[in-house]
Design a protein around this motif. Structure first.
Motif, mmCIF file in Angstrom:
data_model
loop_
_atom_site.group_PDB
_atom_site.id
_atom_site.type_symbol
_atom_site.label_atom_id
_atom_site.label_comp_id
_atom_site.label_asym_id
_atom_site.label_seq_id
_atom_site.Cartn_x
_atom_site.Cartn_y
_atom_site.Cartn_z
ATOM 1 N N HIS A 152 -2.086 85.975 11.553
ATOM 2 C CA HIS A 152 -2.462 85.211 10.357
ATOM 3 C C HIS A 152 -2.399 86.048 9.073
ATOM 4 O O HIS A 152 -2.371 85.495 7.977
ATOM 5 C CB HIS A 152 -3.869 84.591 10.524
ATOM 6 N N LEU A 153 -2.358 87.387 9.222
ATOM 7 C CA LEU A 153 -2.286 88.237 8.028
ATOM 8 C C LEU A 153 -0.864 88.411 7.516
ATOM 9 O O LEU A 153 -0.650 88.818 6.369
ATOM 10 C CB LEU A 153 -2.874 89.620 8.331
ATOM 11 N N THR A 210 0.206 87.081 4.100
ATOM 12 C CA THR A 210 -0.318 87.591 2.828
ATOM 13 C C THR A 210 0.719 88.491 2.149
ATOM 14 O O THR A 210 1.696 88.924 2.777
ATOM 15 C CB THR A 210 -1.619 88.391 3.059
ATOM 16 N N PRO A 252 0.350 92.582 3.994
ATOM 17 C CA PRO A 252 -0.433 92.464 5.236
ATOM 18 C C PRO A 252 -1.132 93.756 5.640
ATOM 19 O O PRO A 252 -2.262 93.719 6.138
ATOM 20 C CB PRO A 252 0.631 92.072 6.272
ATOM 21 N N GLU A 312 -4.151 94.157 3.413
ATOM 22 C CA GLU A 312 -5.131 93.108 3.717
ATOM 23 C C GLU A 312 -5.890 93.443 5.013
ATOM 24 O O GLU A 312 -7.112 93.287 5.093
ATOM 25 C CB GLU A 312 -4.422 91.757 3.832
ATOM 26 N N PHE A 313 -5.139 93.927 6.015
ATOM 27 C CA PHE A 313 -5.748 94.350 7.276
ATOM 28 C C PHE A 313 -6.737 95.499 7.027
ATOM 29 O O PHE A 313 -7.899 95.450 7.446
ATOM 30 C CB PHE A 313 -4.641 94.781 8.241
ATOM 31 N N GLN A 324 -10.013 94.476 5.257
ATOM 32 C CA GLN A 324 -10.994 93.797 6.113
ATOM 33 C C GLN A 324 -11.615 94.770 7.126
ATOM 34 O O GLN A 324 -12.800 94.667 7.449
ATOM 35 C CB GLN A 324 -10.346 92.592 6.807
#
Lengths: 275, 275
Positions: free
Chosen positions: B31-32, B35, B38, B41-42, B45
């Motif tokens: 799902h990332l 973005t 990615p 974003e990973f 988080q």
């Protein structure tokens, strides 16, 4: 590029010169700073000027990394611009545990991943076999392993005596079990010319990448006399003495003149010692 | 970050956990991938989820480099995102002759040059003192020198016997003349816990970066018992066991749970052995 193809390039150009692209944004001619990518523009003109006199180019990756993402773009454009007649070396001194070395191999050898497609990469031996082998899994790509470097710090560990042989001799012997002269070369410092005979007794056939002729003060005649084998077996690098030979509008012409001087000298030594 | 500040962080968080950001674009949750970045974003988080349970983050630079310029942008955003309460390690295994090591130091320590501002960088010792010292010229920045690594290849050279001591012991002894425990740490492989006593007899005060707890199978209790000193003196890294604990929408919660498990265990060992 294969061992034989590299020797053919050396024979036809009568040169075993490697031009080191240690391109420092702080040192390039002022008139280039106005261009969109000054580092690439500098490299492009250096390559155009020296391409007939050398067989290899060696970007020093530190100089590109120090510019962050922008530097990696300059490096990518540079490697794409070098004609495939020339052996390309990512001077990166990488080496890590297996899965990480696999990623470093992808960095320099897999253009689909990183945009870079070098023929070879310099690798540090300290972490041993499984840090080097992932680079050898890429077909037709080379590892250039650090053996004896030209800096004063080479005495700290590389020359330590282990049961009658220096550490660097152990590196030469052990690494021969990983791959042959068609896949591994060695970095051997030019300031240690008297040691070439010892090195050649261990690895008679391998290519040696010799840094330090030029700005670092090595002696090309001595290196060639003691280091050359029947397939030349040498890539001799010059960086600053060529790329910073001039600093004005004519910097590329001055670089060409320096490269030609070295190539002329190399032609003599190839006749004399390559047998 | 200073030695004392790092110890304060360890004491207040009751943790000496380093989270290794070995972020592989091929392994992050699907799902990332939609973005814009990615990898960042990973990491973002993972950092949000683990920040209370660790004292350090260690991006493995190979994973970013393998993505070329784009990867360097993800690395830059990641390092900017990590709060300055956390000790940051560029796991890059660099090392070259002096002026080139100076460039590598700028890469990781000088944000005006590269955009990156790490607290420390891992460095390979093979090229000796002048390959390491340029990193030490940056105030308040650290060198983490490879001593004894956790891979099988560590036997090839690091354990060779030189006049009664292994090569890695010579690395520990010689490098102490370059800087003190406030500027140098050492990489010491967690699978060699029985050797910690020998190592601690040479470097009682230094921090050790211990990779290999978790996916590489080290034993945290043994490492802590034999490796800890009165200022903790350990940063224990876990990478894959935390960041890939889950692979779905809840990957960050699963990472947090893994980090918390390790932190809880560390709290016990700090009480028991940090004296």
């Amino acid at each position: 590029m294969t061992y034989e193809e590299l020797f053919q390039q050396i024979s036809s150009k009568k040169s075993y010169l490697c031009v080191g692209l240690d391109t420092d944004i702080r040192k390039i001619p002022a008139h280039l700073l106005k261009t969109a990518d000054p580092v690439f523009e500098f490299n492009k003109q250096i390559i155009d000027a020296t391409v007939d006199h050398c067989v290899s180019y060696k970007p020093n990756v530190a100089f590109y990394e120090a510019q962050g993402a922008k530097g990696w773009e300059s490096l990518q454009k540079t490697i794409e611009y070098i004609p495939n007649t020339h052996f390309t070396i990512a001077d990166a001194k990488r080496g890590d545990i297996g899965n990480t070395s696999g990623l470093y191999a992808r960095t320099f050898f897999d253009p689909a991943s990183s945009g870079l497609d070098f023929d070879s990469v310099t690798v540090a031996p300290y972490m041993g076999s499984d840090s080097v082998k992932p680079f050898l899994e890429f077909e037709n790509k080379w590892v250039i392993l650090l053996a004896l470097t030209s800096n004063t710090g080479s005495s700290d560990f590389q020359r330590l005596n282990i049961e009658g042989s220096a550490l660097y001799e152990h590196v030469l012997r052990t690494s021969q079990t990983w791959a042959g002269a068609d896949r591994i070369m060695y970095v051997v410092g030019a300031t240690q010319a008297s040691e070439f005979q010892k090195i050649r007794s261990i690895i008679p056939d391998h290519f040696l990448l010799v840094p330090g002729v030029g700005a670092q003060g090595g002696n090309l005649e001595e290196v060639s006399r003691f280091g050359m084998n029947a397939h030349c077996g040498l890539l001799v690098n010059a960086s600053r003495s060529i790329i910073y030979a001039g600093n004005g509008l004519d910097f590329a012409e001055k670089a060409k003149a320096e490269a030609l001087l070295l190539q002329n000298e190399m032609e003599i030594y190839l006749d004399k010692y390559c047998k």
